[in-house]
Design an enzyme around this catalytic site. Structure first.
Site, PDB file in Angstrom:
ATOM      1  N   ALA A 153      -0.848  -2.198 -10.052  1.00 19.23           N
ATOM      2  CA  ALA A 153      -1.426  -1.134 -10.867  1.00 19.23           C
ATOM      3  C   ALA A 153      -2.438  -0.362 -10.010  1.00 19.23           C
ATOM      4  O   ALA A 153      -3.021  -0.912  -9.068  1.00 19.23           O
ATOM      5  CB  ALA A 153      -2.116  -1.749 -12.077  1.00 19.23           C
TER       6      ALA A 153
ATOM      7  N   GLY B 234       0.871  -5.975 -10.495  1.00 20.24           N
ATOM      8  CA  GLY B 234       1.860  -5.365 -11.375  1.00 20.24           C
ATOM      9  C   GLY B 234       3.186  -5.097 -10.675  1.00 20.24           C
ATOM     10  O   GLY B 234       4.235  -5.050 -11.323  1.00 20.24           O
TER      11      GLY B 234
ATOM     12  N   GLU C 103       4.998  -8.257 -10.908  1.00 23.74           N
ATOM     13  CA  GLU C 103       5.412  -8.436 -12.312  1.00 23.74           C
ATOM     14  C   GLU C 103       6.599  -7.545 -12.666  1.00 23.74           C
ATOM     15  O   GLU C 103       7.477  -7.935 -13.430  1.00 23.74           O
ATOM     16  CB  GLU C 103       4.227  -8.158 -13.243  1.00 23.74           C
ATOM     17  CG  GLU C 103       3.153  -9.227 -13.120  1.00 23.74           C
ATOM     18  CD  GLU C 103       1.867  -8.847 -13.826  1.00 23.74           C
ATOM     19  OE1 GLU C 103       1.286  -7.795 -13.489  1.00 23.74           O
ATOM     20  OE2 GLU C 103       1.450  -9.575 -14.731  1.00 23.74           O
TER      21      GLU C 103
ATOM     22  N   GLU D 210      -4.545 -10.397  -8.957  1.00 25.49           N
ATOM     23  CA  GLU D 210      -5.493  -9.930  -9.969  1.00 25.49           C
ATOM     24  C   GLU D 210      -6.805 -10.690  -9.942  1.00 25.49           C
ATOM     25  O   GLU D 210      -7.882 -10.127 -10.164  1.00 25.49           O
ATOM     26  CB  GLU D 210      -4.867 -10.043 -11.376  1.00 25.49           C
ATOM     27  CG  GLU D 210      -3.769  -9.021 -11.660  1.00 25.49           C
ATOM     28  CD  GLU D 210      -2.391  -9.458 -11.214  1.00 25.49           C
ATOM     29  OE1 GLU D 210      -2.298 -10.450 -10.450  1.00 25.49           O
ATOM     30  OE2 GLU D 210      -1.409  -8.813 -11.605  1.00 25.49           O
TER      31      GLU D 210
HETATM   32  N1  DAK Z   1      -3.998   0.931  -6.353  1.00 24.48           N
HETATM   33  C1  DAK Z   1      -4.368   2.096  -5.845  1.00 24.48           C
HETATM   34  N2  DAK Z   1      -4.232   2.433  -4.554  1.00 24.48           N
HETATM   35  C2  DAK Z   1      -3.730   1.501  -3.733  1.00 24.48           C
HETATM   36  C3  DAK Z   1      -3.314   0.239  -4.188  1.00 24.48           C
HETATM   37  C4  DAK Z   1      -3.451  -0.041  -5.591  1.00 24.48           C
HETATM   38  N3  DAK Z   1      -3.040  -1.195  -6.148  1.00 24.48           N
HETATM   39  N4  DAK Z   1      -2.848  -0.471  -3.146  1.00 24.48           N
HETATM   40  C5  DAK Z   1      -2.965   0.346  -2.074  1.00 24.48           C
HETATM   41  N5  DAK Z   1      -3.491   1.522  -2.419  1.00 24.48           N
HETATM   42  C6  DAK Z   1      -3.775   2.668  -1.553  1.00 24.48           C
HETATM   43  C7  DAK Z   1      -4.991   2.392  -0.679  1.00 24.48           C
HETATM   44  O1  DAK Z   1      -6.173   2.656  -1.395  1.00 24.48           O
HETATM   45  C8  DAK Z   1      -4.742   3.380   0.440  1.00 24.48           C
HETATM   46  O2  DAK Z   1      -5.085   4.684   0.000  1.00 24.48           O
HETATM   47  P1  DAK Z   1      -5.894   5.699   0.970  1.00 24.48           P
HETATM   48  O3  DAK Z   1      -7.138   4.977   1.354  1.00 24.48           O
HETATM   49  O4  DAK Z   1      -4.967   5.912   2.141  1.00 24.48           O
HETATM   50  O5  DAK Z   1      -6.118   6.909   0.135  1.00 24.48           O
HETATM   51  C9  DAK Z   1      -3.237   3.361   0.595  1.00 24.48           C
HETATM   52  O6  DAK Z   1      -2.718   2.849  -0.629  1.00 24.48           O
HETATM   53  C10 DAK Z   1      -2.755   2.447   1.706  1.00 24.48           C
HETATM   54  O7  DAK Z   1      -3.355   1.183   1.506  1.00 24.48           O
HETATM   55  P2  DAK Z   1      -4.172   0.399   2.640  1.00 24.48           P
HETATM   56  O8  DAK Z   1      -4.828   1.359   3.580  1.00 24.48           O
HETATM   57  O9  DAK Z   1      -5.038  -0.603   1.973  1.00 24.48           O
HETATM   58  O10 DAK Z   1      -2.984  -0.316   3.419  1.00 24.48           O
HETATM   59  P3  DAK Z   1      -3.020  -1.688   4.218  1.00 24.48           P
HETATM   60  O11 DAK Z   1      -1.721  -1.780   4.923  1.00 24.48           O
HETATM   61  O12 DAK Z   1      -4.279  -1.799   5.018  1.00 24.48           O
HETATM   62  O13 DAK Z   1      -3.099  -2.819   3.095  1.00 24.48           O
HETATM   63  C11 DAK Z   1      -2.479  -3.894   1.009  1.00 24.48           C
HETATM   64  C12 DAK Z   1      -2.033  -3.013   2.210  1.00 24.48           C
HETATM   65  C13 DAK Z   1      -1.308  -3.907   0.007  1.00 24.48           C
HETATM   66  C14 DAK Z   1      -2.721  -5.339   1.491  1.00 24.48           C
HETATM   67  C15 DAK Z   1      -3.768  -3.329   0.373  1.00 24.48           C
HETATM   68  O14 DAK Z   1      -3.541  -1.931   0.107  1.00 24.48           O
HETATM   69  C16 DAK Z   1      -4.133  -3.998  -0.909  1.00 24.48           C
HETATM   70  O15 DAK Z   1      -4.644  -5.096  -0.946  1.00 24.48           O
HETATM   71  N6  DAK Z   1      -3.877  -3.267  -2.025  1.00 24.48           N
HETATM   72  C17 DAK Z   1      -4.261  -3.763  -3.353  1.00 24.48           C
HETATM   73  C18 DAK Z   1      -3.266  -4.787  -3.806  1.00 24.48           C
HETATM   74  C19 DAK Z   1      -3.640  -5.359  -5.128  1.00 24.48           C
HETATM   75  O16 DAK Z   1      -4.727  -5.924  -5.316  1.00 24.48           O
HETATM   76  N7  DAK Z   1      -2.750  -5.231  -6.056  1.00 24.48           N
HETATM   77  C20 DAK Z   1      -2.962  -5.726  -7.403  1.00 24.48           C
HETATM   78  C21 DAK Z   1      -3.490  -4.605  -8.215  1.00 24.48           C
HETATM   79  S1  DAK Z   1      -4.031  -5.205  -9.774  1.00 24.48           S
HETATM   80  C22 DAK Z   1      -3.206  -5.327 -17.124  1.00 24.48           C
HETATM   81  C23 DAK Z   1      -1.912  -5.350 -16.756  1.00 24.48           C
HETATM   82  C24 DAK Z   1      -1.566  -5.287 -15.446  1.00 24.48           C
HETATM   83  C25 DAK Z   1      -2.509  -5.195 -14.465  1.00 24.48           C
HETATM   84  C26 DAK Z   1      -3.794  -5.139 -14.835  1.00 24.48           C
HETATM   85  C27 DAK Z   1      -4.153  -5.208 -16.143  1.00 24.48           C
HETATM   86  N8  DAK Z   1      -3.561  -5.421 -18.467  1.00 24.48           N
HETATM   87  C28 DAK Z   1      -2.610  -5.999 -19.398  1.00 24.48           C
HETATM   88  C29 DAK Z   1      -4.884  -5.213 -18.861  1.00 24.48           C
HETATM   89  C30 DAK Z   1      -2.113  -5.150 -13.104  1.00 24.48           C
HETATM   90  C31 DAK Z   1      -3.023  -5.300 -12.137  1.00 24.48           C
HETATM   91  C32 DAK Z   1      -2.710  -5.086 -10.758  1.00 24.48           C
HETATM   92  O17 DAK Z   1      -1.604  -4.820 -10.356  1.00 24.48           O
END
Ligand code: DAK
Length: 258
Positions: free
Chosen positions: A64, A109, A112, A132
């Site tokens: 997400a 997400g 998921e 998460e």
């Molecule tokens: N959201 C927004 N932007 C993201 C992103 C994300 N999840 N993942 C990556 N990006 C963006 C980065 O901010 C960056 O943008 P700029 O800085 O270039 O503008 C660009 O994508 C490239 O990312 P990185 O520069 O970080 O690239 P790296 O190769 O260095 O790293 C990485 C890749 C995948 C390891 C890293 O980007 C990372 O850790 N990303 C976050 C992954 C993450 O934590 N994903 C889980 C998200 S939480 C709910 C239901 C569902 C959910 C929540 C609530 N409810 C029922 C309430 C779901 C939650 C999630 O999915």
């Protein structure tokens, strides 16, 4: 559509999440478009299988959109959660099998979304995780339910409690994916798998999917009753007559999907 690209060829639809600058993270617009596209495809009788993938070489979907989520109010958070759940539920309920071709990160997400698909295959650079916990939340689009069912409680708990990523080989060992391919071969392999499914009777695939979707919802006796009901329905179709006649006439079946 701004973030989704769809092609349909020979009864196989390929839906590509196209937001590579943000590693295909799901913002509200991506989710709305995905929902609309899967609902449309689900009604198309000329589509027998669907491939879901991400654009670029780095990510299926990094989850997400954290930037969009951070400042949401509780009401907005609930709407966002419901929208994501509608997408995963729709993927699960459309008549056609959906194959996730995971071409890089499938996190939060994104993982998921892949879990809601019927089958997952991935490239060698794929990474999976329910991250998460690192963000101060828990999985919200079915991760705590579908990962447990697919890979078992011990593995699911470890991933969800630690927020660590697993690579393609480990995902294969745990049954999270069915196969791992070099990245350049992934879409070709996904296409072969989808075509082999799309060539079967669409009605039978739909019945089989409906039965398997319910395998964890009830006890074995209930599941067997459901299966027997669908088995009976097969005999009301042209495809059952054609499949068995073709076997007896020693020729390939020509299914009409009715
Ligand atoms: N959201 C927004 N932007 C993201 C992103 C994300 N999840 N993942 C990556 N990006 C963006 C980065 O901010 C960056 O943008 P700029 O800085 O270039 O503008 C660009 O994508 C490239 O990312 P990185 O520069 O970080 O690239 P790296 O190769 O260095 O790293 C990485 C890749 C995948 C390891 C890293 O980007 C990372 O850790 N990303 C976050 C992954 C993450 O934590 N994903 C889980 C998200 S939480 C709910 C239901 C569902 C959910 C929540 C609530 N409810 C029922 C309430 C779901 C939650 C999630 O999915």
């Amino acid at each position: 559509m701004a973030f989704i690209v769809t092609t349909v060829e020979d009864r196989v639809a390929t839906i590509t999440i196209d937001r590579p600058d943000a590693l295909n993270a799901f913002n509200t617009e991506v989710l709305r478009e995905l929902l609309q596209e899967f609902m449309t495809i689900g009604h198309r009788t000329d589509v027998g299988a669907v491939i879901l993938t991400g654009s670029g070489r780095k990510a299926f979907a990094a989850g997400a959109d954290i930037a969009e989520m951070r400042d949401k109010s509780p009401d907005e958070g609930r709407s966002f959660a419901e929208l994501g759940q509608m997408v995963t539920t729709t993927i699960e309920r459309i008549p056609q099998p959906v194959i996730a071709a995971v071409n890089g990160y499938a996190l939060g997400g994104g993982c998921e979304m892949a879990l809601a698909c019927d089958i997952r295959i991935c490239s060698e650079n794929a990474r999976f995780g329910q991250l998460e916990i690192n963000l101060g939340i828990i999985p919200g689009w079915g991760g705590s339910q579908r990962l447990v069912r697919l890979c078992g409680s011990g593995f699911a708990r470890e991933l969800i409690y630690t927020g660590r990523m697993v690579d393609a080989e480990e995902a294969l060992r745990w049954g999270l994916v069915n196969a791992v391919y070099p990245q350049d071969e992934l879409m070709g392999k996904a296409g072969e798998l989808a075509s082999s499914i799309a060539g079967k009777s669409g009605v039978m695939i739909q019945y089989a999917k409906a039965c398997m979707n319910r395998a964890f919802d009830q006890d074995l006796a209930g599941g067997l009753r459901l299966e027997a009901g669908f088995f009976g329905l097969c005999f009301a179709t042209e495809d059952q007559k054609e499949g068995m006649t073709a076997f007896l006439e020693k020729r390939p079946a020509e299914f009409k999907h009715r």
